[in-house]
Design a protein around this motif. Structure first.
Motif, short mmCIF file in Angstrom:
data_model
loop_
_atom_site.label_atom_id
_atom_site.label_comp_id
_atom_site.label_asym_id
_atom_site.label_seq_id
_atom_site.Cartn_x
_atom_site.Cartn_y
_atom_site.Cartn_z
N ILE A 64 85.16 -29.36 20.68
CA ILE A 64 84.97 -28.74 22.06
C ILE A 64 86.26 -28.84 22.88
CG2 ILE A 64 83.77 -30.67 22.91
CD1 ILE A 64 82.05 -28.98 24.87
N GLU A 65 86.49 -27.51 23.44
CA GLU A 65 87.77 -27.44 24.36
C GLU A 65 87.46 -27.94 25.61
OE1 GLU A 65 90.91 -26.80 23.46
OE2 GLU A 65 91.79 -26.49 25.66
N LYS A 66 88.07 -28.80 26.28
CA LYS A 66 88.02 -29.28 27.59
C LYS A 66 86.64 -29.71 27.86
CE LYS A 66 92.36 -27.36 29.62
NZ LYS A 66 92.96 -26.75 28.32
N PRO A 67 86.10 -30.61 27.16
CA PRO A 67 84.81 -31.10 27.55
C PRO A 67 84.62 -31.75 28.86
CG PRO A 67 86.07 -32.73 26.26
CD PRO A 67 86.72 -31.62 26.22
N LYS A 68 83.11 -31.25 29.49
CA LYS A 68 82.97 -31.99 30.63
C LYS A 68 82.39 -33.44 30.25
CE LYS A 68 82.00 -27.69 33.41
NZ LYS A 68 82.33 -26.55 32.32
N SER B 154 84.33 -37.56 20.65
CA SER B 154 84.98 -38.42 20.52
C SER B 154 86.27 -38.49 21.20
CB SER B 154 85.44 -38.49 18.93
OG SER B 154 86.67 -37.66 18.83
N ASN B 155 87.32 -39.25 21.31
CA ASN B 155 88.44 -39.49 21.81
C ASN B 155 89.62 -38.90 21.18
OD1 ASN B 155 88.71 -41.68 20.54
ND2 ASN B 155 90.08 -42.75 22.16
N VAL C 131 90.46 -36.80 27.72
CA VAL C 131 89.85 -35.91 26.72
C VAL C 131 89.58 -34.89 27.55
CG1 VAL C 131 87.97 -35.66 25.07
CG2 VAL C 131 89.16 -37.79 25.11
N ALA C 132 89.23 -34.58 28.90
CA ALA C 132 88.72 -33.54 29.44
C ALA C 132 90.03 -32.46 29.57
CB ALA C 132 88.05 -33.64 30.84
N VAL D 26 93.08 -40.08 22.33
CA VAL D 26 93.61 -40.29 23.74
C VAL D 26 92.86 -40.93 24.68
CG1 VAL D 26 94.88 -37.89 23.31
CG2 VAL D 26 92.73 -38.15 24.26
N PRO D 27 93.40 -41.55 25.55
CA PRO D 27 92.64 -42.10 26.51
C PRO D 27 91.08 -41.35 26.78
CG PRO D 27 94.73 -42.37 27.32
CD PRO D 27 94.85 -41.15 26.14
N MET D 28 90.16 -42.01 26.86
CA MET D 28 88.93 -41.11 27.08
C MET D 28 88.99 -40.46 28.30
SD MET D 28 86.39 -40.79 24.97
CE MET D 28 84.90 -39.96 25.23
#
Ligand code: UTP
Length: 292
Positions: free
Chosen positions: A191-195, A201-202, A167-168, A162-164
């Motif tokens: 990791i879910e919903k990374p900050k 990775s994306n 990712v969040a 997905v677009p970087m």
């Protein structure tokens, strides 16, 4: 190797991104032309060889159960007016699989919803089709996951890059290619919903996973994560760290039916291909696009 015969469709979320309609119509019952979104999920499971399907639902979503049930009086009226083919189609839908429903009493998150399926799954492998992710593909995505499981023998998650910047909103996987393939990876963390700065990775999980029953022991004690919800990704991260999972970059186009844009896109794509109205719809779109 055990066959995969069970699927879970979590469909008990609040659907806030589709308000106001979702307060009265479950988002899984929103149409793609003339079939509700959930039909496509059941069809994907069936075409993948799965006939035992559990839908996780809630008190406001009886319409899903009604859709897959016989409706004798409606059918009788159709037949009385010579619409036997329509009546036969409704029968066919009601018999396409063994579909069970269970209620998640409170929307505590996708991980909690999946945990509600523990008794249904027992000791078996199972796939999860996220209730608002419709994927149109040549080979049904659940089948792609099952084939990958048969090859590598670990839980499998369906992923796409997905677009970087996005990712969040999803999750992020730590991956390394398997056998030099560019569509299949070994994943040992996620990791879910990374900050910002926490991304591996994306590559994100989009709507389909094949899990082993060990996930239930992890989910049982899973603490709430992002958004205060019990996240399936957090439990799968533990599984990935303990045993590793396979990440498959699946073939297929995904539509997020939980979002207004995804709903519109799915209808345009399927509308253009539709047997009955496709030609006229394409002509309409061509005219309409001239003034955009
Ligand atoms: P989403 O987070 O996309 O669904 O969960 P949601 O909570 O309905 O979305 P919004 O943000 O409020 O619009 C992915 C899938 O998991 C199900 C949802 O129905 C959806 O199909 N889900 C989520 C549950 O079954 N139970 C939950 O507690 C949460």
């Amino acid at each position: 190797m055990k066959a995969v015969t069970r699927a879970i469709i979590p469909a008990a979320g609040l659907g806030t991104r589709m308000l106001p309609i979702s307060h009265a119509v479950p988002k899984e019952m929103l149409p793609i032309v003339d079939l509700p979104a959930i039909y496509y999920l059941v069809e994907e499971a069936v075409l993948s060889g799965i006939r035992e399907i559990l839908v996780i639902t809630n008190r406001d979503k009886d319409a899903m159960e009604d859709f897959f049930d016989d409706s004798p009086s409606y059918e009788a009226r159709l037949r009385a007016s010579g619409r036997d083919a329509d009546a036969d189609r409704l029968r066919e839908i009601a018999r396409m699989a063994n579909i069970y429903f269970i209620r998640q009493k409170e929307a505590k998150g996708l991980g909690h919803a999946v945990h509600c399926a523990r008794d249904f799954v027992g000791d078996n492998l199972f796939t999860v089709l996220y209730g608002d992710d419709i994927i149109f593909s040549k080979t049904p995505v659940c089948r792609q996951l099952i084939d990958t499981y048969e090859q590598y023998g670990r839980a499998v998650v369906g992923v796409k890059p997905v677009p970087m910047a996005d990712v969040a909103r999803y999750c992020s996987l730590k991956i390394a290619p398997i056998d030099g393939r560019d569509d299949c990876f070994f994943c040992d963390d996620m990791i879910e919903k990374p900050k910002k700065g926490q991304e591996f990775s994306n590559y994100s999980i989009l709507g389909r996973v094949l899990l082993t029953p060990e996930i239930f022991d992890i989910l049982k004690d899973q603490a709430p994560g992002a958004g205060g919800e019990i996240q399936l990704t957090d439990a799968m991260a533990t599984l990935a760290r303990e045993r590793g999972v396979t990440a498959l970059h699946f073939e297929g186009e995904r539509f997020d039916m939980g979002s207004k844009l995804g709903f519109l896109r799915a209808n345009v794509v399927r509308g253009c291909e539709h047997e009955e109205v496709g030609e006229e719809f394409r002509a309409f779109l061509r005219e309409f696009a001239k003034n955009l």
